[in-house]
Structure formats: C-alpha cells, structure tokens
Design a protein around this motif. Structure first.
Motif, PDB file in Angstrom:
ATOM      1  N   VAL A 185      35.760  31.614  40.280  1.00  0.00           N
ATOM      2  CA  VAL A 185      35.391  32.521  39.484  1.00  0.00           C
ATOM      3  C   VAL A 185      34.854  31.886  38.289  1.00  0.00           C
ATOM      4  CG1 VAL A 185      36.171  34.651  38.054  1.00  0.00           C
ATOM      5  CG2 VAL A 185      37.291  34.148  40.203  1.00  0.00           C
ATOM      6  N   ARG A 186      33.598  31.996  38.033  1.00  0.00           N
ATOM      7  CA  ARG A 186      32.988  31.502  36.804  1.00  0.00           C
ATOM      8  C   ARG A 186      32.899  32.239  35.448  1.00  0.00           C
ATOM      9  NH1 ARG A 186      28.211  29.603  41.116  1.00  0.00           N
ATOM     10  NH2 ARG A 186      29.821  28.658  42.744  1.00  0.00           N
ATOM     11  N   GLU A 187      32.874  31.399  34.438  1.00  0.00           N
ATOM     12  CA  GLU A 187      32.679  32.257  33.142  1.00  0.00           C
ATOM     13  C   GLU A 187      31.389  33.175  33.045  1.00  0.00           C
ATOM     14  OE1 GLU A 187      32.647  30.660  28.406  1.00  0.00           O
ATOM     15  OE2 GLU A 187      32.093  29.347  30.187  1.00  0.00           O
ATOM     16  N   GLY A 188      32.027  34.146  32.536  1.00  0.00           N
ATOM     17  CA  GLY A 188      30.860  35.429  32.496  1.00  0.00           C
ATOM     18  C   GLY A 188      30.560  36.168  33.791  1.00  0.00           C
ATOM     19  N   ASP A 189      31.535  36.143  34.864  1.00  0.00           N
ATOM     20  CA  ASP A 189      31.601  36.799  35.726  1.00  0.00           C
ATOM     21  C   ASP A 189      32.335  38.132  35.662  1.00  0.00           C
ATOM     22  OD1 ASP A 189      30.498  35.281  37.680  1.00  0.00           O
ATOM     23  OD2 ASP A 189      31.918  34.245  38.607  1.00  0.00           O
ATOM     24  N   VAL A 190      31.707  39.065  36.237  1.00  0.00           N
ATOM     25  CA  VAL A 190      32.466  40.130  36.645  1.00  0.00           C
ATOM     26  C   VAL A 190      33.010  40.192  38.193  1.00  0.00           C
ATOM     27  CG1 VAL A 190      33.072  42.703  36.939  1.00  0.00           C
ATOM     28  CG2 VAL A 190      31.717  41.636  34.953  1.00  0.00           C
ATOM     29  N   TYR A 191      34.004  39.489  38.604  1.00  0.00           N
ATOM     30  CA  TYR A 191      34.264  39.259  39.818  1.00  0.00           C
ATOM     31  C   TYR A 191      35.130  40.024  40.720  1.00  0.00           C
ATOM     32  CZ  TYR A 191      35.687  36.043  43.658  1.00  0.00           C
ATOM     33  OH  TYR A 191      35.896  35.232  44.900  1.00  0.00           O
ATOM     34  N   GLY A 192      34.467  40.765  41.616  1.00  0.00           N
ATOM     35  CA  GLY A 192      35.024  41.915  42.338  1.00  0.00           C
ATOM     36  C   GLY A 192      36.001  41.395  43.383  1.00  0.00           C
ATOM     37  N   PHE A 193      37.177  41.429  43.290  1.00  0.00           N
ATOM     38  CA  PHE A 193      38.103  40.902  44.617  1.00  0.00           C
ATOM     39  C   PHE A 193      38.504  42.067  45.228  1.00  0.00           C
ATOM     40  CE2 PHE A 193      42.319  38.898  45.492  1.00  0.00           C
ATOM     41  CZ  PHE A 193      41.859  37.878  46.305  1.00  0.00           C
ATOM     42  N   LEU A 194      37.919  42.025  46.440  1.00  0.00           N
ATOM     43  CA  LEU A 194      37.885  43.322  47.145  1.00  0.00           C
ATOM     44  C   LEU A 194      38.635  43.170  48.767  1.00  0.00           C
ATOM     45  CD1 LEU A 194      34.134  44.290  47.184  1.00  0.00           C
ATOM     46  CD2 LEU A 194      36.005  45.945  46.500  1.00  0.00           C
ATOM     47  N   GLY A 195      39.235  43.933  49.057  1.00  0.00           N
ATOM     48  CA  GLY A 195      40.206  44.119  50.221  1.00  0.00           C
ATOM     49  C   GLY A 195      40.948  45.280  50.348  1.00  0.00           C
ATOM     50  N   ALA A 196      41.513  45.698  51.695  1.00  0.00           N
ATOM     51  CA  ALA A 196      41.924  46.859  52.155  1.00  0.00           C
ATOM     52  C   ALA A 196      43.397  46.769  51.376  1.00  0.00           C
ATOM     53  CB  ALA A 196      41.979  47.237  53.313  1.00  0.00           C
ATOM     54  N   ASN A 197      44.100  47.890  51.174  1.00  0.00           N
ATOM     55  CA  ASN A 197      45.303  47.569  50.909  1.00  0.00           C
ATOM     56  C   ASN A 197      46.331  46.835  51.987  1.00  0.00           C
ATOM     57  OD1 ASN A 197      45.092  49.735  48.597  1.00  0.00           O
ATOM     58  ND2 ASN A 197      45.494  51.185  49.992  1.00  0.00           N
ATOM     59  N   GLY A 198      47.295  46.137  51.294  1.00  0.00           N
ATOM     60  CA  GLY A 198      47.750  45.190  52.374  1.00  0.00           C
ATOM     61  C   GLY A 198      47.216  43.719  52.779  1.00  0.00           C
ATOM     62  N   SER A 199      45.921  43.765  52.090  1.00  0.00           N
ATOM     63  CA  SER A 199      45.098  42.362  52.304  1.00  0.00           C
ATOM     64  C   SER A 199      45.516  40.951  51.537  1.00  0.00           C
ATOM     65  CB  SER A 199      43.878  42.709  52.187  1.00  0.00           C
ATOM     66  OG  SER A 199      43.319  42.877  50.766  1.00  0.00           O
ATOM     67  N   GLY A 200      46.577  41.267  50.615  1.00  0.00           N
ATOM     68  CA  GLY A 200      46.996  40.285  49.887  1.00  0.00           C
ATOM     69  C   GLY A 200      46.452  40.058  48.514  1.00  0.00           C
ATOM     70  N   GLY A 241      30.191  41.554  25.904  1.00  0.00           N
ATOM     71  CA  GLY A 241      30.708  40.900  24.645  1.00  0.00           C
ATOM     72  C   GLY A 241      31.251  39.213  24.733  1.00  0.00           C
ATOM     73  N   GLY A 242      31.076  38.927  26.275  1.00  0.00           N
ATOM     74  CA  GLY A 242      31.569  37.705  26.746  1.00  0.00           C
ATOM     75  C   GLY A 242      32.771  37.413  27.447  1.00  0.00           C
ATOM     76  N   THR A 243      33.543  38.503  27.788  1.00  0.00           N
ATOM     77  CA  THR A 243      34.776  38.518  28.644  1.00  0.00           C
ATOM     78  C   THR A 243      34.678  38.427  29.915  1.00  0.00           C
ATOM     79  OG1 THR A 243      35.562  40.094  26.881  1.00  0.00           O
ATOM     80  CG2 THR A 243      37.056  39.562  29.080  1.00  0.00           C
ATOM     81  N   THR A 244      35.295  37.162  30.594  1.00  0.00           N
ATOM     82  CA  THR A 244      35.277  37.256  31.679  1.00  0.00           C
ATOM     83  C   THR A 244      36.328  38.155  32.793  1.00  0.00           C
ATOM     84  OG1 THR A 244      34.476  34.891  31.840  1.00  0.00           O
ATOM     85  CG2 THR A 244      35.467  35.753  33.896  1.00  0.00           C
ATOM     86  N   ILE A 245      35.667  38.977  33.777  1.00  0.00           N
ATOM     87  CA  ILE A 245      36.691  39.899  34.151  1.00  0.00           C
ATOM     88  C   ILE A 245      36.860  39.614  35.721  1.00  0.00           C
ATOM     89  CG2 ILE A 245      37.053  42.405  34.744  1.00  0.00           C
ATOM     90  CD1 ILE A 245      35.084  42.963  32.288  1.00  0.00           C
TER      91      ILE A 245
END
Length: 304
Positions: free
Chosen positions: A28-43, A185-189
């Motif tokens: 996950v890099r600075e400035g990303d909106v990183y979508g961490f996807l997975g079905a329920n129960g995927s970890g 505004g610069g927040t990494t998410i």
C-alpha cells in the motif's frame, strides 16, 4: 518512487488447523485509496487486526509507516485512524462524550478538544447528535461515531474495515464523499470491504483476498483495461449487423457489441454503409469481472 505505507511479507495467521491468512505480500503506497476486497470470511478482518497489532501473526512480517508492527506500535498507532469491526464505545455515554474521553486518553490538548470533537462529528454527519447514550444509537449511527473516532487525531493513514456497514444509501454516499475529500487532502486510505461497487468508485489500487490468499494486487485503471470489444450505438442495428457479419457478439434494439482491432476503421465502414452511428465506446473489464475471475468464486460471495 512513492513510499510504501503498509507492507507485508509472507504474512500468515493460523487458528489451529485453519489458515485464515496465507502468506500475503501487501503493498500500500503513499496516497493510495487501497481497496482490500474479499468475500465475508476471506481473512480481511484478521489481516487488518494484524496490521494494527491487535492479533499476532503466526509468521511473516508487517510494516506500517516504515516501522515493524506490532513492535513499534507506540510510534505508529498515533498516526493511524482505525475502524475495525464494531466500533468501540462506552454505551452509557453520548457520542460527543465518547469522543471527548477518547481524545483525553490519546493525550489530545484539552484547550482545543471541543473544536476537534465538533469538527469530526460534522464530518461524519452527526453534528446534530443529542445527548442520548450510544446504547440507543442505530448501527449506522454507531458506524458514523466509529469513523469520527478514527478521524479525531487527523491521521496520516486511515485503516477502515467495512466502514459503511449498517448505513443506508445516502449514508454510504456521504462516507464515500468524505473519504474522497480526505484522500484529496493527502490521507492514505486502506479500505477493507466486500462491496465491489463502492470500492470501484473510490479506489486507486486494489488487492483481492480469496480464502486467505492475495490473488490480485494492481492499480484499478490497469485492472479495468479494455476488453478489445466496442459498443456501437445506432438506430440501424439490422443494417450494421449485415455489414459486420461475424464480428458482432451481442446486440439489442439500439446497440451492438463488436470485436474489432481498429475502431476508426469500424466507424468508416459503418458510415460508408449508410449506418447512422451515434456513439462508439470501448468495453472495459469491470472490477466485478476481475475479482470473480481471480477468486474463482460465484457472484453471491460479493455484493455489487
């Protein structure tokens, strides 16, 4: 090169014979909106809890803001705003009182506490909240309060696990707009979710977890690459089909889906043939297509 904000190597968590997270390498890099996807129960939640030092990894390493977790948590956690699973709160206190307590425990300045609390309540849509106890809040209100808590320290990084859980469509849109504003505004998410459509609207990069394994990690614009097919909008569908015999993959009364290498040549052919073309647009892979193909899963494991 953009700095890595969250990075893991071989991060693994086992609960007895069950492997919940299986050797993942997050980036996950600075400035990303990183979508961490997975079905329920995927970890997903187990991964988030390891990143925050709430659960110890069985093996592998995790770094947040360039420091190892959980060893350097006292340096890292004050710079992170987190919302994980059900938001924590004192049920007999009001939402505003909860935030004041949390700010005091985090050693926030007393002189500016009221202003900070009022600001985050405004940001999450709880500015008009009364003094009723949190025990009387709806699930959606609790989620908003949890998000306000995450924002209280003006964090460099937001780590959010299903932040729109319990919200109605209007509330989901408001949270989405807030996250986009914070990102500008610069927040990494780092946003963990099973809602594909929501992530697709705000993410810059995506990681997909399936049964504990990271099966996709890439920029969203790369994942949504053209398929090599083109939508043709025209009132002359039958005429266009006759000209494009063998290239049309599907059609309806107003458009056709055509496999073609040269869109300009396609347009010229149709115009020469007297077909009125009102629009040409490339078909692109959807995030849903990418995720389900990578996960090898049926569509009912995710929500779009």
């Amino acid at each position: 090169m953009t700095a890595t904000i969250i990075g893991t190597q071989g991060l693994t968590k086992r609960f007895g014979a069950i492997t919940a997270v299986d050797g993942i390498d997050l980036d996950v890099r600075e400035g990303d909106v990183y979508g961490f996807l997975g079905a329920n129960g995927s970890g997903k939640t187990t991964t988030v809890r390891m990143l925050l030092g709430l659960v110890l990894a069985t093996s592998g390493t995790a770094e947040v803001l360039g420091r190892p977790m959980p060893r350097d948590g006292r340096h890292v956690l004050p710079q992170i705003g987190a919302l994980v699973e059900s938001p924590a709160a004192y049920p007999r206190l009001s939402g505003r009182a909860n935030l004041r307590v949390h700010d005091a425990l985090a050693h926030g300045r007393r002189a500016t506490r009221k202003g900070r609390v009022d600001q985050v309540l405004e940001q999450v849509g709880l500015a008009g909240v009364d003094e009723r106890p949190v025990a009387a809040y709806s699930l959606g209100m609790r989620q908003r309060l949890g998000l306000a808590h995450a924002l209280l320290g003006e964090p460099r990084v937001l780590v959010l696990d299903e932040p729109t859980n319990g919200l109605d469509p209007q509330g989901i849109r408001e949270v989405r707009d807030l996250l986009l504003q914070l990102h500008r505004g610069g927040t990494t998410i780092f946003l963990s979710s099973h809602l594909l459509a929501e992530v697709e609207q705000i993410a810059t990069r995506v990681g997909v977890l399936d049964r504990g394994r990271l099966v996709v990690q890439e920029r969203l614009d790369v994942l949504k690459r053209p398929t090599g097919r083109t939508y043709v909008r025209t009132p002359d569908v039958a005429q266009a089909r006759a000209l494009l015999d063998g290239q049309v993959e599907s059609y309806d009364e107003r458009s056709l889906l055509v496999r073609v290498d040269d869109v300009a040549a396609l347009n010229a052919l149709l115009v020469r043939g007297g077909v009125r073309v009102s629009g040409l647009a490339p078909e692109r892979h959807t995030l849903e297509d990418v995720v389900l193909e990578a996960a090898g899963a049926s569509s009912d494991r995710f929500e779009s």
